[in-house]
Design an enzyme around this catalytic site. Structure first.
Site, mmCIF file in Angstrom:
data_model
loop_
_atom_site.group_PDB
_atom_site.id
_atom_site.type_symbol
_atom_site.label_atom_id
_atom_site.label_comp_id
_atom_site.label_asym_id
_atom_site.label_seq_id
_atom_site.Cartn_x
_atom_site.Cartn_y
_atom_site.Cartn_z
ATOM 1 N N TYR A 1 -26.717 31.848 -28.654
ATOM 2 C CA TYR A 1 -28.106 32.285 -28.502
ATOM 3 C C TYR A 1 -29.032 31.072 -28.307
ATOM 4 O O TYR A 1 -29.841 31.037 -27.387
ATOM 5 C CB TYR A 1 -28.531 33.114 -29.728
ATOM 6 C CG TYR A 1 -29.992 33.455 -29.735
ATOM 7 C CD1 TYR A 1 -30.517 34.368 -28.824
ATOM 8 C CD2 TYR A 1 -30.860 32.856 -30.641
ATOM 9 C CE1 TYR A 1 -31.876 34.669 -28.813
ATOM 10 C CE2 TYR A 1 -32.213 33.152 -30.644
ATOM 11 C CZ TYR A 1 -32.720 34.059 -29.722
ATOM 12 O OH TYR A 1 -34.051 34.349 -29.715
ATOM 13 N N GLU B 1 -37.291 41.439 -32.455
ATOM 14 C CA GLU B 1 -38.196 40.737 -33.373
ATOM 15 C C GLU B 1 -38.801 41.707 -34.390
ATOM 16 O O GLU B 1 -38.994 41.357 -35.554
ATOM 17 C CB GLU B 1 -39.319 40.016 -32.617
ATOM 18 C CG GLU B 1 -38.865 38.923 -31.690
ATOM 19 C CD GLU B 1 -38.185 37.742 -32.359
ATOM 20 O OE1 GLU B 1 -38.246 37.605 -33.594
ATOM 21 O OE2 GLU B 1 -37.588 36.941 -31.630
ATOM 22 N N TRP C 1 -32.621 36.149 -38.634
ATOM 23 C CA TRP C 1 -32.371 36.407 -37.216
ATOM 24 C C TRP C 1 -30.888 36.649 -36.952
ATOM 25 O O TRP C 1 -30.525 37.460 -36.109
ATOM 26 C CB TRP C 1 -32.907 35.240 -36.378
ATOM 27 C CG TRP C 1 -32.736 35.462 -34.905
ATOM 28 C CD1 TRP C 1 -32.018 34.698 -34.042
ATOM 29 C CD2 TRP C 1 -33.297 36.517 -34.108
ATOM 30 N NE1 TRP C 1 -32.097 35.211 -32.776
ATOM 31 C CE2 TRP C 1 -32.876 36.331 -32.789
ATOM 32 C CE3 TRP C 1 -34.118 37.611 -34.404
ATOM 33 C CZ2 TRP C 1 -33.234 37.189 -31.755
ATOM 34 C CZ3 TRP C 1 -34.478 38.466 -33.359
ATOM 35 C CH2 TRP C 1 -34.031 38.247 -32.059
#
Length: 186
Positions: A17, A39, A47
């Site tokens: 990522y 988000e 995350w």
């Protein structure tokens, strides 16, 4: 060995990522909406938790198709609440449906969501020069302003912290630290 931002663990998903997506400018509405959903669900969580469930989210939310999501029925909402593959937060699931509807209203007004959101930075990334973890903010005056405007337009779960994370993810700001190999690449 490549030097990466301080927040990247040795998890291959995180590395992938960071190395290929985070901080790369995104101008595509579909991708901007995907990151907005992710988000939203990340709020209050790490995350990596969201990244590990990303493909489950993709499947559960019709490949992040905001046109379909905007029309979700109460039955589909209930189905999502039972989906163990995603984060089953009632308010966040409702917010995703609401945000899809608000997203389309922004498109109607501005032509694309991308034109709307990137207008806040004159269409180009803000390049920061952070050297240490302590320098990277969680919010800025700009994320405050975007958050306020999105809320005014009916978006939910778009507080300044969520919006700043979205800005980082979609390359509106380059917050790779200056010692990270990606800093000069994005």
């Amino acid at each position: 060995m490549k030097k990466r931002c301080f927040w990247v663990s040795d998890d291959p998903l995180y590395i992938e990522y960071h190395d290929n997506e985070w901080g790369v400018p995104v101008y595509d509405d579909d991708k901007l909406f995907e990151f907005l959903i992710l988000e939203t669900f990340q709020a209050g969580l790490s995350w990596i938790t969201v990244l590990k469930k990303r493909e489950n989210f993709r499947k559960a939310f019709d490949n992040f198709d905001y046109k379909k999501i905007a029309k979700y029925s109460e039955d589909k909402y209930e189905e999502l609440l039972q989906d163990a593959g995603i984060i089953r937060n009632k308010l966040k699931i409702r917010a995703t449906i609401t945000n899809a509807q608000a997203f389309m209203k922004v498109q109607e007004e501005f032509g694309t969501f991308s034109k709307y959101i990137w207008a806040f930075t004159d269409g180009k990334p803000i390049v920061n020069k952070f050297e240490k973890r302590e320098e990277v903010p969680a919010t800025t005056e700009l994320s405050d302003a975007i958050s306020k405007d999105l809320k005014k337009r009916g978006f939910k779960f778009v507080g300044s912290t969520v919006i700043y994370a979205h800005m980082q993810a979609t390359g509106m700001v380059n917050d790779h630290t200056t010692d990270c190999f990606r800093y000069h690449e994005v």
